[in-house]
Design a protein around this motif. Sequence first.
Motif, PDB file in Angstrom:
ATOM      1  N   SER A  39    -108.054 -86.485  47.141  1.00 34.25           N
ATOM      2  CA  SER A  39    -108.395 -85.414  46.204  1.00 34.25           C
ATOM      3  C   SER A  39    -107.666 -84.107  46.503  1.00 34.25           C
ATOM      4  CB  SER A  39    -109.905 -85.170  46.204  1.00 34.25           C
ATOM      5  OG  SER A  39    -110.361 -84.839  47.520  1.00 34.25           O
ATOM      6  N   SER A  40    -107.140 -83.948  47.727  1.00 36.74           N
ATOM      7  CA  SER A  40    -106.400 -82.725  48.061  1.00 36.74           C
ATOM      8  C   SER A  40    -104.990 -82.733  47.483  1.00 36.74           C
ATOM      9  CB  SER A  40    -106.318 -82.557  49.584  1.00 36.74           C
ATOM     10  OG  SER A  40    -105.543 -83.610  50.160  1.00 36.74           O
ATOM     11  N   LEU A  41    -104.485 -83.902  47.101  1.00 34.01           N
ATOM     12  CA  LEU A  41    -103.078 -84.061  46.731  1.00 34.01           C
ATOM     13  C   LEU A  41    -102.841 -83.521  45.324  1.00 34.01           C
ATOM     14  CD1 LEU A  41    -100.551 -85.382  48.105  1.00 34.01           C
ATOM     15  CD2 LEU A  41    -100.987 -87.382  46.677  1.00 34.01           C
ATOM     16  N   THR A  42    -102.230 -82.339  45.248  1.00 32.64           N
ATOM     17  CA  THR A  42    -101.929 -81.730  43.951  1.00 32.64           C
ATOM     18  C   THR A  42    -100.461 -81.867  43.560  1.00 32.64           C
ATOM     19  OG1 THR A  42    -101.638 -79.609  45.066  1.00 32.64           O
ATOM     20  CG2 THR A  42    -103.795 -80.041  44.080  1.00 32.64           C
ATOM     21  N   HIS A  43     -99.574 -82.179  44.540  1.00 31.41           N
ATOM     22  CA  HIS A  43     -98.134 -82.288  44.297  1.00 31.41           C
ATOM     23  C   HIS A  43     -97.631 -83.624  44.854  1.00 31.41           C
ATOM     24  CE1 HIS A  43     -98.840 -77.984  44.126  1.00 31.41           C
ATOM     25  NE2 HIS A  43     -97.591 -77.722  43.794  1.00 31.41           N
ATOM     26  N   LEU A  44     -96.523 -84.114  44.294  1.00 33.13           N
ATOM     27  CA  LEU A  44     -95.836 -85.273  44.860  1.00 33.13           C
ATOM     28  C   LEU A  44     -94.390 -85.239  44.392  1.00 33.13           C
ATOM     29  CD1 LEU A  44     -97.125 -88.832  45.419  1.00 33.13           C
ATOM     30  CD2 LEU A  44     -94.926 -88.553  44.277  1.00 33.13           C
ATOM     31  N   TYR A  45     -93.471 -85.495  45.338  1.00 31.86           N
ATOM     32  CA  TYR A  45     -92.042 -85.504  45.040  1.00 31.86           C
ATOM     33  C   TYR A  45     -91.527 -86.901  45.384  1.00 31.86           C
ATOM     34  CZ  TYR A  45     -87.373 -83.235  44.726  1.00 31.86           C
ATOM     35  OH  TYR A  45     -86.106 -82.843  44.347  1.00 31.86           O
ATOM     36  N   SER A  46     -91.079 -87.639  44.371  1.00 34.41           N
ATOM     37  CA  SER A  46     -90.529 -88.976  44.580  1.00 34.41           C
ATOM     38  C   SER A  46     -89.096 -88.969  44.082  1.00 34.41           C
ATOM     39  CB  SER A  46     -91.348 -90.038  43.838  1.00 34.41           C
ATOM     40  OG  SER A  46     -90.858 -91.341  44.110  1.00 34.41           O
ATOM     41  N   SER A  47     -88.141 -89.070  45.012  1.00 37.01           N
ATOM     42  CA  SER A  47     -86.735 -88.914  44.658  1.00 37.01           C
ATOM     43  C   SER A  47     -85.879 -89.617  45.690  1.00 37.01           C
ATOM     44  CB  SER A  47     -86.380 -87.421  44.605  1.00 37.01           C
ATOM     45  OG  SER A  47     -85.044 -87.227  44.205  1.00 37.01           O
ATOM     46  N   GLY A  48     -84.588 -89.807  45.352  1.00 33.92           N
ATOM     47  CA  GLY A  48     -83.661 -90.337  46.340  1.00 33.92           C
ATOM     48  C   GLY A  48     -83.252 -91.772  46.127  1.00 33.92           C
ATOM     49  N   GLY A  49     -83.525 -92.341  44.973  1.00 32.80           N
ATOM     50  CA  GLY A  49     -83.114 -93.713  44.699  1.00 32.80           C
ATOM     51  C   GLY A  49     -83.593 -94.125  43.323  1.00 32.80           C
ATOM     52  N   VAL A  50     -83.306 -95.371  42.961  1.00 32.77           N
ATOM     53  CA  VAL A  50     -83.733 -95.894  41.670  1.00 32.77           C
ATOM     54  C   VAL A  50     -85.222 -96.199  41.736  1.00 32.77           C
ATOM     55  CG1 VAL A  50     -83.435 -97.742  39.988  1.00 32.77           C
ATOM     56  CG2 VAL A  50     -81.450 -96.854  41.224  1.00 32.77           C
ATOM     57  N   SER A  51     -85.997 -95.656  40.805  1.00 35.33           N
ATOM     58  CA  SER A  51     -87.442 -95.876  40.801  1.00 35.33           C
ATOM     59  C   SER A  51     -87.778 -97.213  40.152  1.00 35.33           C
ATOM     60  CB  SER A  51     -88.147 -94.747  40.050  1.00 35.33           C
ATOM     61  OG  SER A  51     -87.985 -93.515  40.727  1.00 35.33           O
ATOM     62  N   PRO A  52     -88.639 -98.010  40.793  1.00 37.92           N
ATOM     63  CA  PRO A  52     -89.053 -99.272  40.169  1.00 37.92           C
ATOM     64  C   PRO A  52     -89.686 -99.029  38.801  1.00 37.92           C
ATOM     65  CG  PRO A  52     -89.766 -99.164  42.468  1.00 37.92           C
ATOM     66  CD  PRO A  52     -89.243 -97.807  42.114  1.00 37.92           C
ATOM     67  N   HIS A  53     -89.483 -99.969  37.912  1.00 37.53           N
ATOM     68  CA  HIS A  53     -90.007 -99.842  36.551  1.00 37.53           C
ATOM     69  C   HIS A  53     -91.529 -99.697  36.591  1.00 37.53           C
ATOM     70  CE1 HIS A  53     -90.217-100.280  32.239  1.00 37.53           C
ATOM     71  NE2 HIS A  53     -91.063-101.287  32.362  1.00 37.53           N
ATOM     72  N   GLY A  54     -92.039 -98.748  35.833  1.00 35.88           N
ATOM     73  CA  GLY A  54     -93.479 -98.577  35.713  1.00 35.88           C
ATOM     74  C   GLY A  54     -94.129 -97.775  36.819  1.00 35.88           C
ATOM     75  N   ILE A  55     -93.341 -97.225  37.750  1.00 29.79           N
ATOM     76  CA  ILE A  55     -93.947 -96.563  38.899  1.00 29.79           C
ATOM     77  C   ILE A  55     -94.629 -95.247  38.529  1.00 29.79           C
ATOM     78  CG2 ILE A  55     -91.946 -95.215  39.644  1.00 29.79           C
ATOM     79  CD1 ILE A  55     -92.703 -95.997  42.532  1.00 29.79           C
ATOM     80  N   TRP A  56     -94.112 -94.539  37.518  1.00 32.11           N
ATOM     81  CA  TRP A  56     -94.675 -93.216  37.210  1.00 32.11           C
ATOM     82  C   TRP A  56     -96.114 -93.293  36.716  1.00 32.11           C
ATOM     83  CZ3 TRP A  56     -91.913 -89.994  39.734  1.00 32.11           C
ATOM     84  CH2 TRP A  56     -90.530 -90.189  39.868  1.00 32.11           C
ATOM     85  N   PRO A  57     -96.440 -94.173  35.775  1.00 31.06           N
ATOM     86  CA  PRO A  57     -97.856 -94.298  35.402  1.00 31.06           C
ATOM     87  C   PRO A  57     -98.734 -94.749  36.574  1.00 31.06           C
ATOM     88  CG  PRO A  57     -96.452 -95.305  33.741  1.00 31.06           C
ATOM     89  CD  PRO A  57     -95.577 -94.992  34.902  1.00 31.06           C
ATOM     90  N   GLU A  58     -98.174 -95.574  37.456  1.00 32.40           N
ATOM     91  CA  GLU A  58     -98.942 -96.019  38.613  1.00 32.40           C
ATOM     92  C   GLU A  58     -99.213 -94.870  39.580  1.00 32.40           C
ATOM     93  OE1 GLU A  58     -98.135-100.581  39.656  1.00 32.40           O
ATOM     94  OE2 GLU A  58     -96.312 -99.368  39.799  1.00 32.40           O
ATOM     95  N   ILE A  59     -98.269 -93.964  39.723  1.00 32.73           N
ATOM     96  CA  ILE A  59     -98.500 -92.776  40.556  1.00 32.73           C
ATOM     97  C   ILE A  59     -99.686 -91.995  40.006  1.00 32.73           C
ATOM     98  CG2 ILE A  59     -97.580 -90.539  41.269  1.00 32.73           C
ATOM     99  CD1 ILE A  59     -94.791 -91.825  41.305  1.00 32.73           C
ATOM    100  N   ASP A  60     -99.673 -91.763  38.698  1.00 32.86           N
ATOM    101  CA  ASP A  60    -100.756 -90.998  38.075  1.00 32.86           C
ATOM    102  C   ASP A  60    -102.097 -91.706  38.225  1.00 32.86           C
ATOM    103  OD1 ASP A  60     -98.928 -89.082  37.252  1.00 32.86           O
ATOM    104  OD2 ASP A  60     -98.618 -89.996  35.279  1.00 32.86           O
ATOM    105  N   GLU A  61    -102.079 -93.016  38.081  1.00 31.94           N
ATOM    106  CA  GLU A  61    -103.324 -93.782  38.111  1.00 31.94           C
ATOM    107  C   GLU A  61    -103.889 -93.917  39.524  1.00 31.94           C
ATOM    108  OE1 GLU A  61    -104.748 -98.446  37.742  1.00 31.94           O
ATOM    109  OE2 GLU A  61    -102.758 -97.864  37.027  1.00 31.94           O
ATOM    110  N   VAL A  62    -103.033 -94.244  40.489  1.00 25.81           N
ATOM    111  CA  VAL A  62    -103.518 -94.636  41.819  1.00 25.81           C
ATOM    112  C   VAL A  62    -103.531 -93.471  42.815  1.00 25.81           C
ATOM    113  CG1 VAL A  62    -103.154 -96.223  43.756  1.00 25.81           C
ATOM    114  CG2 VAL A  62    -102.675 -96.977  41.416  1.00 25.81           C
ATOM    115  N   LEU A  63    -102.452 -92.671  42.830  1.00 26.62           N
ATOM    116  CA  LEU A  63    -102.374 -91.556  43.780  1.00 26.62           C
ATOM    117  C   LEU A  63    -102.944 -90.273  43.181  1.00 26.62           C
ATOM    118  CD1 LEU A  63     -98.794 -92.215  45.227  1.00 26.62           C
ATOM    119  CD2 LEU A  63    -100.997 -93.069  46.059  1.00 26.62           C
TER     120      LEU A  63
END
Length: 562
Positions: free
Chosen positions: A310-334
């Motif tokens: 619940s403390s996590l307000t920011h996230l930076y995911s960069s530096g390579g090809v992102s697996p398909h569908g990862i962005w909605p999963e970030i929002d849902e799970v993290l």
Amino acid sequence: MSVHPLSAAQRRAAIEKRQPTWVPRTLSGALDAACEEFADRPFVITEAGTWTYAQLRDWSARVAGGLRDLGVGRGDHVAVVLANDAEFVAVRYAIARLGAVTVPINVANRRDELGFIVRRSDASVLITMDSFRDLDHLTMLDELLGDWAGGVAAAAAPELRHVVVHETGDPRPGVTTLAGLATADPVHVPVGEPDDVADILFTSGTTGEPKGVQLTHDMLLRTAYGSTWGRAYTDAHRVVFSLPLFHVYGYVEGLLTVPFVGGCVIMRRTFDPAAILDAIEAERADDALLIPTMTAELIRVQRAAPRDLSSLTHLYSSGGVSPHGIWPEIDEVLSPGEVVTGYGMSETTASTTCTWPEDPPERRMTTNGRMKRAGVAGDPAMDGRLVEYKVIDTATGEDLPFGSVGELVCRGWGVTSGYYRNLEATAAAFTADGWLHTGDLGVLDPDGYLHLVGRTKDSYRCGGEQVVPGDVETVLARHPSVHQAFVVPVPDDRRGEVGWAWIVPREGHTVDAEVLVAWCTENLARFKVPRHVAEIAVADIPLTPSGRARKFLLAERAVGLL
């Protein structure tokens, strides 16, 4: 979802109020300035403990005294082989305090790689761990330098005079230790100027011999401030990462950003998804710095054993090809409120494009961010940016219009002046009018957003047609069985070159070459369809420190299997 109560614009205004104009400083000068306001706040948290700003300043001043006693002064080069420990932070600021230059070295380097960088960098002192994981650094030095404990005089490193050991295991008698350096009389007054070179970072790039990228104090601090301001850090912002401090991502986007707001870094030596999630929960981290493979692992582990994020307000995911569908999963799970992605390289100090926290989700799904403004640290002549990009034709070098695929080239205050002791590589790196070749293929839109396509050196010709592996990897990543895909060229008697696709399957799936070739055939021109498909484990993918696949090694492996 953890949404911050203040808007990004309000948080940027608070940062600007704290620092309304840019004040050029050295790295150690910036630490001293932070101590004036945040002396008792935590600055570095590791598995071994917590250190405040004042404690790191005082520690680094004593280490600087020890290095001074070894003869290190302004402009001297000090090579450093240290993991993400507080000692690395103290050493880096100590070297800066003397006006010397840090040459950070990948802790995973083998003997000959270590010897090459120490020799090429003209390091007069080497500070090294005794060992890391299965690597025995002292035995490597024995083989490279002979009897080095009392001083060095070896043809393998003619400028090297002293080796200092950070003892993490069994002590070796007679060596100069990092702990011993820290007993010296401190150096209180920093030496040097903001425009002096602070770091020489040797790339372990996707192709070829490592090259020493020269970065100044002012470049590093301006870029770090730009990230702090652009991503709208809060007061006392807490960032967790295991990205190595010997690379610009963890170093600039992590360690150097938080002093502008009195925040802290929560560092881990190695990446373990459970340990990162535990650190977010235990330390109430606001932010995490990740590469896509790490992000995917955090999602997998969090699904299996949820932590309180619940403390996590920011996230930076960069530096390579992102697996398909990862962005909605970030929002849902993290569930961080603000998720961004970006693009950068050592030669541009760190990230130079980034999505904004206010951007709609489709921007991070479809782009690598827009050319980054840096607030008061930016160049007014470039609309507050430190680096600007354009796209050129790979054959003619002519400028291309928005929406065209070509090589990205860049210029600006954040771009290196060149490679240390490598005039030939420096000359080849720049266009005649001073733009740096990135080696990346991309597209720019009129709003300044960038979409990466691939590497110029990764592209190949199949039957006379040019293939950009990124096109094929994107299609493969959309298949439900594929977690990640890496396409490389291999020789072919009839077509010259054909594609070989290395596939990391999704959990619970296996690689079916016929199915994936058929999938590509349905979605790609025939010459782009890979001839060979093979499975590879995540752990077997050779990566640069920034998380990019070293494709020339994947190509070599594929050729060996033909």
